[in-house]
Design an enzyme around this catalytic site. Structure first.
Site, mmCIF file in Angstrom:
data_model
loop_
_atom_site.group_PDB
_atom_site.id
_atom_site.type_symbol
_atom_site.label_atom_id
_atom_site.label_comp_id
_atom_site.label_asym_id
_atom_site.label_seq_id
_atom_site.Cartn_x
_atom_site.Cartn_y
_atom_site.Cartn_z
ATOM 1 N N ARG A 1 41.173 44.230 52.440
ATOM 2 C CA ARG A 1 40.453 44.365 51.169
ATOM 3 C C ARG A 1 39.201 44.661 50.986
ATOM 4 O O ARG A 1 38.657 45.273 49.634
ATOM 5 C CB ARG A 1 41.040 43.400 50.279
ATOM 6 C CG ARG A 1 42.503 43.126 50.223
ATOM 7 C CD ARG A 1 43.048 42.299 49.148
ATOM 8 N NE ARG A 1 44.653 42.156 49.101
ATOM 9 C CZ ARG A 1 45.436 41.609 48.319
ATOM 10 N NH1 ARG A 1 44.855 40.919 47.597
ATOM 11 N NH2 ARG A 1 46.877 41.677 48.470
ATOM 12 N N ASP B 1 43.975 37.259 32.990
ATOM 13 C CA ASP B 1 43.776 37.692 34.314
ATOM 14 C C ASP B 1 42.430 37.392 34.756
ATOM 15 O O ASP B 1 41.459 37.646 34.244
ATOM 16 C CB ASP B 1 44.621 38.742 34.886
ATOM 17 C CG ASP B 1 44.768 38.704 36.393
ATOM 18 O OD1 ASP B 1 45.901 38.255 37.008
ATOM 19 O OD2 ASP B 1 43.713 38.977 37.407
#
Length: 278
Positions: A45, A147
């Site tokens: 990532r 979030d």
């Protein structure tokens, strides 16, 4: 060099001490627990960011993250590490309970407020909106979705998804609330604008208290606690339960347990709790 080979090479260059710095960084920033087996995930990532920034090792990237000039990159790194794939009507028993028990039980309530905590790319929030619009309207209802990742919130607000994400949407909901993409959007569908407008997406860190959220009748905190160590898990739960009205409903992931955490909650059914009235 192929991407997989480059990733493997970068993993091999991360010492235990260096990886420990990232463990500490993400734990301090968002409460995330990264075990040693997560090195490949970290590589997969973040490696593209090293390439984009012209950095040849993770220590240099870490130094950037903790520097005064690294605010924007910190947000990017958090976005990359915390993005998890989800889909509509995941763990459907929760939505069946909402439809058949929770909503009817709150029929007399002047407003029904639901919080999708750690909402990721919005599938859970829009699923809630479909259920509430079908079984609560025209009585008032609200869905708040939060979030830590601002990028996934941008994507969620757009409401555009691959068809594969909607495979579990019941046909009547798919027909009523979703538009099939054509041309350049073939293979995608979009949540219709009137429903998108009923969901409010906001940035939020579950490890921090936020009284501005108000109080909720229902909170979904699903498949996120598994990423926290025990102290952080308890901190997050206390912050979330504080936002739950007495008698309100808390739903967690089916693989998550709140056993022995000494919270003002009573178990209703596996993964479903109610806040004990004071």
């Amino acid at each position: 060099m192929p991407v997989d080979s480059a990733c493997s090479a970068l993993v091999s260059t991360i010492s235990d001490q260096e990886f420990g710095l990232f463990q500490q960084f993400f734990h301090e920033q968002i409460g995330l627990q990264l075990t040693t087996v997560k090195k490949p995930l970290l590589c997969g990532r973040l490696s593209k960011r090293l390439t984009a920034l012209g950095l040849d090792n993770y220590r240099a990237y870490y130094n950037l993250l903790v520097s005064k000039a690294g605010a924007q990159e910190r947000e990017t790194a958090i976005d990359l590490i915390t993005t998890h794939e989800t889909y509509f009507f995941r763990e459907p028993k929760h939505f069946e309970l909402l439809q058949h028990k929770v909503i009817p039980g709150l029929h007399a309530s002047p407003e029904l407020r639901v919080w999708s905590a750690a909402s990721s790319t919005g599938e859970e929030a829009y699923t809630l909106a479909m259920i509430l619009d079908s079984f609560r309207s025209p009585k008032p209802w609200t869905v708040i979705a939060s979030d830590i990742s601002r990028q996934v919130l941008v994507n969620a607000q757009r409401g555009l998804y691959p068809m594969s994400r909607g495979e579990r949407i019941p046909a009547p909901y798919l027909k009523r609330y979703c538009l099939r993409g054509t041309g350049r959007y073939a293979g995608y569908f979009m949540v219709e604008a009137p429903l998108r407008e009923r969901v409010e997406f906001i940035p939020g860190n579950l490890t921090q208290q936020d009284s501005s959220l108000g109080m909720f009748d229902v909170i979904l905190l699903r498949n996120v606690l598994i990423y926290f160590d025990q102290p952080t898990k308890l901190l997050v739960l206390r912050n979330v339960v504080e936002r739950l009205k007495p008698g309100g409903w808390l739903m967690v992931g089916h693989s998550e347990s709140l056993h022995d955490l000494r919270l003002p909650l009573e178990l209703v059914t596996p993964s479903v709790y109610r806040k004990v009235c004071a």
